[in-house]
Design a protein around this motif. Sequence first.
Motif, PDB file in Angstrom:
ATOM      1  N   VAL A 179       0.970   3.988  -3.120  1.00  0.00           N
ATOM      2  CA  VAL A 179       0.602   5.392  -2.905  1.00  0.00           C
ATOM      3  C   VAL A 179       1.787   6.310  -3.204  1.00  0.00           C
ATOM      4  CG1 VAL A 179      -0.091   7.102  -1.178  1.00  0.00           C
ATOM      5  CG2 VAL A 179      -1.226   4.874  -1.246  1.00  0.00           C
ATOM      6  N   THR A 232       0.830  -1.206   0.000  1.00  0.00           N
ATOM      7  CA  THR A 232       0.000   0.000   0.000  1.00  0.00           C
ATOM      8  C   THR A 232       0.862   1.253   0.000  1.00  0.00           C
ATOM      9  OG1 THR A 232      -1.833  -1.092   1.148  1.00  0.00           O
ATOM     10  CG2 THR A 232      -1.736   1.310   1.273  1.00  0.00           C
ATOM     11  N   TYR A 249      -5.199   5.348  -5.520  1.00  0.00           N
ATOM     12  CA  TYR A 249      -4.921   3.996  -5.026  1.00  0.00           C
ATOM     13  C   TYR A 249      -6.197   3.159  -4.986  1.00  0.00           C
ATOM     14  CZ  TYR A 249      -3.788   0.291  -1.680  1.00  0.00           C
ATOM     15  OH  TYR A 249      -3.634  -0.928  -1.056  1.00  0.00           O
ATOM     16  N   ARG A 251      -2.782  -3.893  -5.128  1.00  0.00           N
ATOM     17  CA  ARG A 251      -2.830  -3.433  -3.737  1.00  0.00           C
ATOM     18  C   ARG A 251      -2.320  -4.493  -2.766  1.00  0.00           C
ATOM     19  NH1 ARG A 251      -8.767  -1.151  -2.932  1.00  0.00           N
ATOM     20  NH2 ARG A 251      -9.301  -2.758  -4.450  1.00  0.00           N
TER      21      ARG A 251
END
Length: 203
Positions: A94, A90, A187, A195
């Motif tokens: 991002v 994650t 995202y 992810r």
Amino acid sequence: MVSEQPSAVEADPRFTRSRRAIADTLADLMERTQSCPSVSALAEAAGIHRATFYNHFDSVEEAAVYVIADDFRALHDLNIRDRRMGADPTAVAVATLNAMLDSLRQRKSLFLLASTWRSSSGLMGIGDLLLEQLHALRRDLGVDEQESGANNSVEDVYTASGVHGVFSAAVGGNTDCDPGEIAVRLYELLPQWIRQPPESSTH
């Protein structure tokens, strides 16, 4: 542009030098003048023949996409490296999206020029580039069709189109949203296999 392996012609040092000259010159001209040069003006500034330009690109707009692809390629490599080193997927995703957005904002005039190019896939501007980046991620993360879903090609097109739309609004529009917040929203558009990729794909 991100995922393709170079052909024998593209591996030729002379081909590489002339393409690099075109890309660097276009980026410089767009930064200084904020306007699109003609093919003749770009070729002259790059020190090449006009015909040589067409050995590389069909238009100045396509050349603009190539410049952005070069930026994205470096970010892609960092993304894969960090994931393989065990970084949180994650956080990596991002951070990559934030870096992509920052890169496009720094090259706003180039991005707007690239946005007028229609690729063979039918996607406008860097939409095709984003689609290629998704394919490269799937390849480099070792995610196959069974893991990412039988309709991954459709999913990829929707994802690329959605991300491109947000980039266009954030870079070309008048939004004053925080870049970090935009990256988080971007995202949320990503497929699950990016992810949270399978454990085996990060090694």
